[in-house]
Design an enzyme around this catalytic site. Structure first.
Site, PDB file in Angstrom:
ATOM      1  N   HIS A  52       0.821  -1.225   0.000  1.00 54.26           N
ATOM      2  CA  HIS A  52       0.000   0.000   0.000  1.00 54.26           C
ATOM      3  C   HIS A  52       0.848   1.265   0.000  1.00 54.26           C
ATOM      4  O   HIS A  52       0.346   2.337  -0.294  1.00 54.26           O
ATOM      5  CB  HIS A  52      -0.923   0.004   1.221  1.00 54.26           C
ATOM      6  CG  HIS A  52      -2.022  -1.001   1.113  1.00 54.26           C
ATOM      7  ND1 HIS A  52      -3.324  -0.662   0.833  1.00 54.26           N
ATOM      8  CD2 HIS A  52      -2.011  -2.349   1.214  1.00 54.26           C
ATOM      9  CE1 HIS A  52      -4.067  -1.750   0.774  1.00 54.26           C
ATOM     10  NE2 HIS A  52      -3.293  -2.793   1.011  1.00 54.26           N
TER      11      HIS A  52
ATOM     12  N   ASP B  46       3.543   9.382  -0.590  1.00 56.68           N
ATOM     13  CA  ASP B  46       2.382   8.577  -0.190  1.00 56.68           C
ATOM     14  C   ASP B  46       2.123   7.512  -1.249  1.00 56.68           C
ATOM     15  O   ASP B  46       2.256   7.792  -2.443  1.00 56.68           O
ATOM     16  CB  ASP B  46       1.139   9.479  -0.079  1.00 56.68           C
ATOM     17  CG  ASP B  46       0.190   9.019   1.012  1.00 56.68           C
ATOM     18  OD1 ASP B  46       0.204   7.823   1.340  1.00 56.68           O
ATOM     19  OD2 ASP B  46      -0.571   9.867   1.527  1.00 56.68           O
TER      20      ASP B  46
HETATM   21  O1  F6P Z   1      -1.635   2.394   4.721  1.00 55.79           O
HETATM   22  C1  F6P Z   1      -0.509   2.207   5.468  1.00 55.79           C
HETATM   23  C2  F6P Z   1      -0.805   1.684   6.853  1.00 55.79           C
HETATM   24  O2  F6P Z   1       0.381   1.393   7.512  1.00 55.79           O
HETATM   25  C3  F6P Z   1      -1.648   0.444   6.874  1.00 55.79           C
HETATM   26  O3  F6P Z   1      -0.914  -0.734   6.717  1.00 55.79           O
HETATM   27  C4  F6P Z   1      -2.315   0.576   8.190  1.00 55.79           C
HETATM   28  O4  F6P Z   1      -3.497  -0.120   8.289  1.00 55.79           O
HETATM   29  C5  F6P Z   1      -2.540   2.072   8.322  1.00 55.79           C
HETATM   30  O5  F6P Z   1      -1.480   2.656   7.629  1.00 55.79           O
HETATM   31  C6  F6P Z   1      -2.660   2.568   9.744  1.00 55.79           C
HETATM   32  O6  F6P Z   1      -1.473   2.343  10.455  1.00 55.79           O
HETATM   33  P1  F6P Z   1      -1.402   1.592  11.849  1.00 55.79           P
HETATM   34  O7  F6P Z   1      -2.019   0.253  11.678  1.00 55.79           O
HETATM   35  O8  F6P Z   1       0.050   1.545  12.195  1.00 55.79           O
HETATM   36  O9  F6P Z   1      -2.191   2.420  12.816  1.00 55.79           O
END
Ligand code: F6P
Length: 459
Positions: free
Chosen positions: A154, A361
């Site tokens: 992602h 991003d």
């Molecule tokens: O989109 C990137 C990401 O790291 C996802 O893998 C994740 O669900 C989201 O951001 C939120 O981050 P975290 O799970 O560390 O709170």
């Protein structure tokens, strides 16, 4: 049709339209909601002896478990978010490496694969998401799991010169080759990956476009994640909340600018605040006529780099409001509280500008959501960083460089002055791109390619 099993680090509790924690959660949830299946991963808790919990909601079975404190520190807070995250976002300056944390990362991937194994049926399609789980397929293969396994990244994939800063980059990238299909958000990411595979480890691009490296044959592709435009449009139209701060009513001509991001240094929030201040200084005629709402729910707040960006933002916000506010006007509203999706879509619709300016991003779904939520008769303007994956598709946004403070200030002025006909043209062009690469296309194209790929037999 075979069952879909999705694995991501965090299984987000997006049930019944609750707020989402980021693009991955929204995308995976919507993808699974249509096809049904299993969503497996961490429940967000830290527990000494993590039991597995299974819960059926609609056609999705959420199978979740906690992490021990050691696993959380080494795998999540450590290698995933203090090494991989900054490096994959081109921030060598913010990255650190700790060998124990890397070993913890490998150990947790192994443990998760072991816990998933008993839940699998032979013809399940397994779809792994994001940087926390790069070695997951290799662990599955070691356990004798022969199912199709795909991986979607992602976030951006950095050029080899940056990636090789990670000491075990070779070992890490080797594990990625055990997937059948590796998906990226943009062609830039895919090319950086291919560059690493061909230049660093002398992998070979085969005649059918597949790659062979480390003795494995696999495929890579570009699958830009999208949104469900009709649903967003409906949410935007129907939210008429009592506390809606930004309705364009006849009694106020005040316009609004909106940004929604996890509180993360990759999102360019400090640069954005500075650009907004420069905008109010250079174009004082907009003062009192515009308000900027920055919604930034805190994230990973026990990682040092996130604590420091938060302090900087508090100081910038205080500085701007202290210097420029008046009794009846607050230029900047800075909120750490998260909001439900339907509220956000309503706020997007009534804002004259969506201000989306990350320093780097993977995609940035907020950019697409902002556009999809607009009123087609009187749409707002998207001001978008060239370093968001979304800029590849949303070429009719006002594209800015987030390192250019004055350039961003000028884009805000231009957006606020833009005639209706131009706003509509740009909106329609962006909507065509959003519809052409919506969320179903992301899921269907990825799964179609994963099902279709016939790899060389594995030893
Ligand atoms: O989109 C990137 C990401 O790291 C996802 O893998 C994740 O669900 C989201 O951001 C939120 O981050 P975290 O799970 O560390 O709170």
């Amino acid at each position: 049709m075979s069952r879909l099993v999705v694995v991501s680090n965090r299984v987000a509790p997006i049930k019944a339209g609750k707020a989402a924690a980021g693009g991955l959660a929204v995308g995976v949830y919507d993808a699974l909601r249509q096809s049904g299946g299993i969503w497996f991963g961490w429940n967000g808790d830290i527990s000494a002896d993590p039991p597995i919990n299974s819960e059926q909601v609609g056609n999705i079975t959420y199978v979740t478990l906690g992490l021990t404190k050691r696993d959380y520190d080494q795998y999540y807070r450590g290698f995933s978010n203090a090494t991989l995250w900054p490096i994959f976002h081109y921030r060598i300056d913010l990255a650190r490496y700790d060998r124990d944390e890397y070993e913890g990362y490998r150990r947790v991937n192994q443990m998760l694969a072991q816990k998933l194994k008993p839940l699998l049926k032979p013809d399940d399609i397994i779809w792994i998401h994001d940087y926390h789980l790069i070695p997951f397929a290799e662990e599955c293969r070691r356990l004798g799991i022969r199912n199709r396994i795909g991986f979607f990244l992602h976030i951006p994939f950095p050029p080899p010169e940056i990636l090789t800063v990670i000491p075990p980059h070779n070992e890490l990238l080797k594990t990625l080759c055990y997937y059948d299909l590796i998906g990226f958000q943009t062609e830039t990411d895919r090319l950086a990956f291919q560059d690493y595979m061909t230049r660093e480890v002398r992998g070979v691009i085969e005649a059918d476009g597949s790659l062979t490296a480390y003795g494995q044959n696999f495929r890579s592709g570009v699958y830009p994640i999208g949104v469900v435009p009709n649903e967003i449009q409906q949410l935007g139209e129907t939210y008429k909340g009592r506390r809606h701060p930004m309705r364009r009513t006849s009694d106020t001509a005040r316009k609004t600018i909106i940004s929604v991001d996890r509180l993360d240094y990759s999102k360019g929030l400090v640069e954005r605040f500075k650009a907004y201040e420069a905008f109010l200084d250079r174009f004082p005629e907009h003062r009192r006529n515009v308000e900027f709402f920055q919604i930034a729910p805190t994230s990973r707040s026990d990682v040092r780099t996130y604590q420091s960006i938060r302090r900087q933002l508090e100081s910038e916000a205080g500085h701007i409001n202290g210097r420029l506010s008046d009794l009846d006007w607050t230029p900047l509203h800075y909120l750490n509280k998260s909001h439900e999706r339907r509220i956000l879509m309503g706020l997007f619709r009534s804002a004259s500008i969506g201000f989306v300016t990350p320093l780097r991003d993977g995609m940035n779904l907020v950019a697409k959501e902002y556009v999809a939520a607009q009123n087609p008769e009187d749409p707002g303007v998207l001001v978008l960083s060239r370093f968001a994956g979304a800029a590849r598709e949303l070429t009719s946004a006002l594209i800015v460089n987030p390192y250019d403070c004055i350039g961003m200030a000028e884009a805000l002025d231009r957006a606020l002055r833009m005639p209706l006909a131009e706003r509509r043209d740009r909106y329609e062009h962006m909507m065509r791109a959003i519809r052409a690469a919506d969320l179903s296309a992301w899921r269907d194209n990825f799964l179609r390619d994963l099902r279709a790929f016939v790899s060389q037999p594995r030893e």
